[in-house]
Design a protein around this motif. Structure first.
Motif, mmCIF file in Angstrom:
data_model
loop_
_atom_site.group_PDB
_atom_site.id
_atom_site.type_symbol
_atom_site.label_atom_id
_atom_site.label_comp_id
_atom_site.label_asym_id
_atom_site.label_seq_id
_atom_site.Cartn_x
_atom_site.Cartn_y
_atom_site.Cartn_z
ATOM 1 N N SER A 15 -73.332 -7.597 -34.787
ATOM 2 C CA SER A 15 -72.227 -7.837 -33.859
ATOM 3 C C SER A 15 -72.568 -8.870 -32.787
ATOM 4 O O SER A 15 -71.669 -9.447 -32.173
ATOM 5 N N GLU A 16 -73.859 -9.111 -32.563
ATOM 6 C CA GLU A 16 -74.245 -10.146 -31.600
ATOM 7 C C GLU A 16 -73.635 -11.499 -31.983
ATOM 8 O O GLU A 16 -73.356 -12.344 -31.133
ATOM 9 N N GLU A 17 -73.456 -11.715 -33.285
ATOM 10 C CA GLU A 17 -72.885 -12.958 -33.796
ATOM 11 C C GLU A 17 -71.454 -12.763 -34.279
ATOM 12 O O GLU A 17 -70.589 -13.615 -34.078
ATOM 13 N N SER A 18 -71.184 -11.635 -34.943
ATOM 14 C CA SER A 18 -69.903 -11.467 -35.633
ATOM 15 C C SER A 18 -68.731 -11.184 -34.705
ATOM 16 O O SER A 18 -67.579 -11.201 -35.135
ATOM 17 N N PRO A 158 -86.353 -5.948 -50.007
ATOM 18 C CA PRO A 158 -87.496 -6.494 -49.267
ATOM 19 C C PRO A 158 -88.066 -5.447 -48.320
ATOM 20 O O PRO A 158 -87.335 -4.614 -47.783
ATOM 21 N N GLY A 159 -89.379 -5.450 -48.140
ATOM 22 C CA GLY A 159 -90.006 -4.519 -47.205
ATOM 23 C C GLY A 159 -89.688 -4.910 -45.771
ATOM 24 O O GLY A 159 -89.539 -6.084 -45.463
ATOM 25 N N ARG A 160 -89.608 -3.920 -44.897
ATOM 26 C CA ARG A 160 -89.304 -4.203 -43.491
ATOM 27 C C ARG A 160 -90.453 -3.824 -42.566
ATOM 28 O O ARG A 160 -90.467 -4.212 -41.411
ATOM 29 N N TYR A 161 -91.398 -3.030 -43.060
ATOM 30 C CA TYR A 161 -92.486 -2.572 -42.185
ATOM 31 C C TYR A 161 -93.812 -2.706 -42.930
ATOM 32 O O TYR A 161 -93.870 -2.672 -44.157
ATOM 33 N N ARG A 237 -82.149 -9.739 -36.878
ATOM 34 C CA ARG A 237 -83.534 -9.940 -37.323
ATOM 35 C C ARG A 237 -83.573 -10.646 -38.670
ATOM 36 O O ARG A 237 -84.389 -11.548 -38.895
ATOM 37 N N ASP A 238 -82.672 -10.246 -39.586
ATOM 38 C CA ASP A 238 -82.594 -10.910 -40.890
ATOM 39 C C ASP A 238 -82.237 -12.385 -40.711
ATOM 40 O O ASP A 238 -82.817 -13.261 -41.370
ATOM 41 N N ARG A 239 -81.285 -12.664 -39.824
ATOM 42 C CA ARG A 239 -80.878 -14.044 -39.606
ATOM 43 C C ARG A 239 -82.050 -14.869 -39.080
ATOM 44 O O ARG A 239 -82.273 -16.008 -39.520
#
Length: 256
Positions: A15-18, A158-161, A237-239
C-alpha cells in the motif's frame, strides 16, 4: 496467441505504493512491472495483450494512451498547438484494456474478458505482479503437446529468511535465504483453453480456488516445472530487491 494479464487488484500488501497507482504500474528500473512482463512475452513472439483493469484502471489506460510521450523525445509547439514526436520508440503490441470491475475476483476478471479472446485458441494468462525467465515458447509447446485444458507454471517459492543448521547449540551451517522446502507452488504463467472459462461462475470466483480445483479433479490441469528465476512483487521489500537486480545489470527476467 493472446496473453491475458490480471491488473485490477488493490495491492494492499504494498500500500505504500499502491495507494497512488495500481500494483502493476509500480516501477522497476523506471518502467512499470507490467511493462517488464509484456516485454518478456514479446521476446517469445506474443504481442497481443488483454489487460484486466479494476482499481485505478485509468492509470494503466493513460499510460498506454500516452506511450509515445513516456518513451520518446517530444517537442510541443504551444503557439501552433502541435506536438512532434522524435525517434518514436514503439512496441509491436496490440493492447486491449478492459474494465473488469473494482471488486471482481481473479476468476471473475478472466471471465469478463471472454469476448476479447479467440473461442477456439488457447491463450496465456498471468498475474501483473510476477517476474520470471520462464521459457514461454517451451511452456506453450508443452501445453499443446499434452492436450489437456490447462497448464500452470510450477515454481519453488523464494526463501525469505536465512536458514540455520545446528549441532547442539553450535551453528554448523548458515544459508542466506535458501529456496523453499522443495514443494512447488503456483507461479502464474498459465496456458489455458477457452473451455476453462466455463468453470468460472461469476465475479465472486477466485481463479485459484474452485476453477483450479475442478480442473485438477478432472485431470485437466498439467504442471510445467520451472527451475529458473521467479519472483512476485507482493511487498515493498520485494520491490526493493527487484530494483537492485535491475540496477545490477543482470536482471534474470530481462530476456529481450
Amino acid at each position: 496467441m493472446k496473453a491475458v494479464i490480471l491488473a485490477g487488484g488493490f495491492g494492499t500488501r504494498i500500500s505504500e505504493e499502491s495507494h497512488l497507482r495500481p500494483k502493476p504500474m509500480i516501477e522497476i528500473g523506471g518502467m512499470p512491472i507490467i511493462w517488464h512482463i509484456m516485454k518478456h512475452y514479446s521476446a517469445h513472439g506474443i504481442n497481443d495483450f488483454v489487460i484486466c483493469c479494476g482499481y485505478k484502471g485509468y492509470v494503466i489506460k493513460e499510460y498506454f494512451a500516452n506511450y509515445f510521450l513516456h518513451m520518446s523525445d517530444v517537442t510541443f509547439d504551444i503557439a501552433n498547438n502541435r506536438m512532434e514526436v522524435h525517434e518514436r520508440k514503439a512496441e509491436p503490441w496490440r493492447v486491449t484494456l478492459v474494465d473488469t470491475g473494482l471488486h471482481t475476483q481473479t476468476g471473475g476478471r478472466l471471465k469478463r474478458v471472454a469476448d476479447y479472446l479467440d473461442a477456439e485458441a488457447p491463450f496465456c494468462f498471468t498475474y501483473g505482479d510476477g517476474l520470471s525467465d520462464v521459457d514461454i515458447g517451451a511452456l506453450v509447446a508443452f501445453h499443446r503437446d499434452h492436450g489437456h485444458l490447462a497448464t500452470v507454471t510450477a515454481v519453488q517459492a523464494p526463501g525469505r529468511y536465512g536458514a540455520i543448521k545446528r549441532e547442539g547449540a553450535r551453528v554448523a551451517a548458515f544459508t542466506e535465504k535458501p529456496r523453499g522446502d522443495g514443494g512447488l507452488i503456483n507461479g502464474g504463467f498459465f496456458v489455458l483453453s477457452p473451455a476453462c472459462l466455463e468453470l468460472i461462475a461469476g465475479d465472486e470466483i477466485g481463479w485459484e480456488g474452485e476453477p483450479l480445483a475442478r480442473l485438477s479433479a478432472m485431470g485437466e490441469l498439467m504442471a510445467f516445472e520451472h527451475q529458473g528465476f521467479w519472483r512476485p512483487m507482493d511487498t515493498l521489500r520485494d520491490r526493493t530487491q527487484l530494483e537492485a537486480l535491475w540496477r545490477s545489470g543482470a536482471a534474470p527476467w530481462k530476456t529481450w
